[in-house]
Write a protein that holds these residues in place. Structure first.
Motif, PDB file in Angstrom:
ATOM      1  N   ILE A  10      29.565 -27.185  12.713  1.00  0.00           N
ATOM      2  CA  ILE A  10      30.037 -27.979  11.571  1.00  0.00           C
ATOM      3  C   ILE A  10      28.988 -28.061  10.467  1.00  0.00           C
ATOM      4  CG2 ILE A  10      30.780 -30.292  10.856  1.00  0.00           C
ATOM      5  CD1 ILE A  10      32.203 -30.443  13.619  1.00  0.00           C
ATOM      6  N   ALA A  13      28.481 -24.539   8.890  1.00  0.00           N
ATOM      7  CA  ALA A  13      29.571 -24.184   7.975  1.00  0.00           C
ATOM      8  C   ALA A  13      29.465 -24.974   6.675  1.00  0.00           C
ATOM      9  CB  ALA A  13      30.917 -24.426   8.651  1.00  0.00           C
ATOM     10  N   ALA A  14      29.060 -26.241   6.767  1.00  0.00           N
ATOM     11  CA  ALA A  14      28.912 -27.073   5.563  1.00  0.00           C
ATOM     12  C   ALA A  14      27.803 -26.530   4.662  1.00  0.00           C
ATOM     13  CB  ALA A  14      28.629 -28.517   5.953  1.00  0.00           C
ATOM     14  N   ALA A  62      31.757 -31.072   2.507  1.00  0.00           N
ATOM     15  CA  ALA A  62      31.892 -29.780   3.194  1.00  0.00           C
ATOM     16  C   ALA A  62      31.931 -29.974   4.703  1.00  0.00           C
ATOM     17  CB  ALA A  62      30.759 -28.845   2.789  1.00  0.00           C
ATOM     18  N   ALA A  63      31.174 -30.937   5.219  1.00  0.00           N
ATOM     19  CA  ALA A  63      31.208 -31.225   6.654  1.00  0.00           C
ATOM     20  C   ALA A  63      32.571 -31.801   7.055  1.00  0.00           C
ATOM     21  CB  ALA A  63      30.083 -32.183   7.035  1.00  0.00           C
ATOM     22  N   SER A  66      34.897 -29.029   7.167  1.00  0.00           N
ATOM     23  CA  SER A  66      34.650 -28.216   8.362  1.00  0.00           C
ATOM     24  C   SER A  66      35.380 -28.775   9.573  1.00  0.00           C
ATOM     25  CB  SER A  66      33.152 -28.141   8.669  1.00  0.00           C
ATOM     26  OG  SER A  66      32.471 -27.451   7.671  1.00  0.00           O
ATOM     27  N   MET A  70      38.336 -26.692  11.407  1.00  0.00           N
ATOM     28  CA  MET A  70      38.249 -26.326  12.822  1.00  0.00           C
ATOM     29  C   MET A  70      39.605 -26.498  13.502  1.00  0.00           C
ATOM     30  SD  MET A  70      35.411 -27.417  15.596  1.00  0.00           S
ATOM     31  CE  MET A  70      34.081 -26.717  14.647  1.00  0.00           C
ATOM     32  N   GLY A 117      40.812 -19.222   7.755  1.00  0.00           N
ATOM     33  CA  GLY A 117      40.145 -19.835   6.610  1.00  0.00           C
ATOM     34  C   GLY A 117      40.726 -19.342   5.294  1.00  0.00           C
ATOM     35  N   THR A 153      34.751 -19.273   0.415  1.00  0.00           N
ATOM     36  CA  THR A 153      34.005 -20.243   1.225  1.00  0.00           C
ATOM     37  C   THR A 153      34.757 -20.586   2.503  1.00  0.00           C
ATOM     38  OG1 THR A 153      32.891 -21.138  -0.709  1.00  0.00           O
ATOM     39  CG2 THR A 153      33.015 -22.567   1.224  1.00  0.00           C
ATOM     40  N   LEU A 154      36.055 -20.821   2.408  1.00  0.00           N
ATOM     41  CA  LEU A 154      36.839 -21.159   3.594  1.00  0.00           C
ATOM     42  C   LEU A 154      36.948 -19.982   4.556  1.00  0.00           C
ATOM     43  CD1 LEU A 154      39.468 -23.385   1.813  1.00  0.00           C
ATOM     44  CD2 LEU A 154      37.851 -24.146   3.567  1.00  0.00           C
ATOM     45  N   MET A 157      33.482 -20.165   6.242  1.00  0.00           N
ATOM     46  CA  MET A 157      33.442 -21.364   7.084  1.00  0.00           C
ATOM     47  C   MET A 157      34.350 -21.202   8.303  1.00  0.00           C
ATOM     48  SD  MET A 157      33.482 -24.393   4.198  1.00  0.00           S
ATOM     49  CE  MET A 157      33.359 -25.777   5.321  1.00  0.00           C
ATOM     50  N   LEU A 161      33.157 -21.375  12.194  1.00  0.00           N
ATOM     51  CA  LEU A 161      33.710 -22.414  13.077  1.00  0.00           C
ATOM     52  C   LEU A 161      34.440 -21.835  14.272  1.00  0.00           C
ATOM     53  CD1 LEU A 161      34.986 -24.791  10.281  1.00  0.00           C
ATOM     54  CD2 LEU A 161      33.097 -25.267  11.873  1.00  0.00           C
TER      55      LEU A 161
END
Length: 165
Positions: A10, A13-14, A62-63, A66, A70, A117, A153-154, A157, A161
């Motif tokens: 997490i 990824a953030a 961002a966290a 995440s 997930m 993502g 970004t996704l 991330m 994840l």
């Protein structure tokens, strides 16, 4: 039993979201000049504000994202949802353990997480950013620069994840 979440993934990824943003919105390497022009940002305005607060909150957001992402990248959450959470709780049938033994790490790859993502970005971030931008009378370039950032970004991330277990 392995849980479908790795708490280390997490924050990684953030942080990835901030690193990608540093490149994406950089005037020398990415779309920084286009973003500044289309958003109405100036060099003077960039120097204002409490940067620690801005980056700190961006990292917290961002966290949070995440944790939500997930749920979309790790299919094992569905199995946990069917039993209501704790696999060690009383009343959980042995079939759950058998299912997790057979499929516990199925589809836990970077590629699979990146796919989900990307889907999350196109069907989540793009419509949200696009709608806000339309009402704020922003241009298509503004929508594509910001949505493009979130889609990329996704993707990254989601890959982190899903693969990190």
């Amino acid at each position: 039993m392995e849980l479908p979440i790795n708490p280390v993934a997490i924050p990684i990824a953030a942080v990835a979201a901030l690193v990608i943003g540093a490149v994406w919105y950089n005037p020398k390497f990415g779309f920084g000049n286009v973003w500044m022009r289309e958003s109405g940002m100036t060099e003077e305005k960039m120097k204002t504000g409490k940067m620690g607060v801005i980056f700190g909150l961006a990292l917290v957001f961002a966290a949070i994202l995440s944790v939500l992402l997930m749920q979309f990248t790790n299919h094992q959450w569905g199995a946990f949802g069917m039993i209501g959470g704790d696999p060690a709780a009383e009343g959980v049938l042995p079939s759950f353990q058998a299912f997790m033994d057979d499929y516990g790490n199925a589809f836990r790859t970077f590629k699979h997480g990146a796919l989900h993502g990307g889907i999350f970005g196109v069907f989540g971030a793009l419509p949200i950013i696009g709608t806000i931008a339309l009402f704020e009378r922003k241009s298509a370039k503004y929508i594509f620069v910001n949505s493009g950032y979130w889609i990329v970004t996704l993707i990254i991330m989601g890959g982190i994840l899903c693969a990190w277990h």
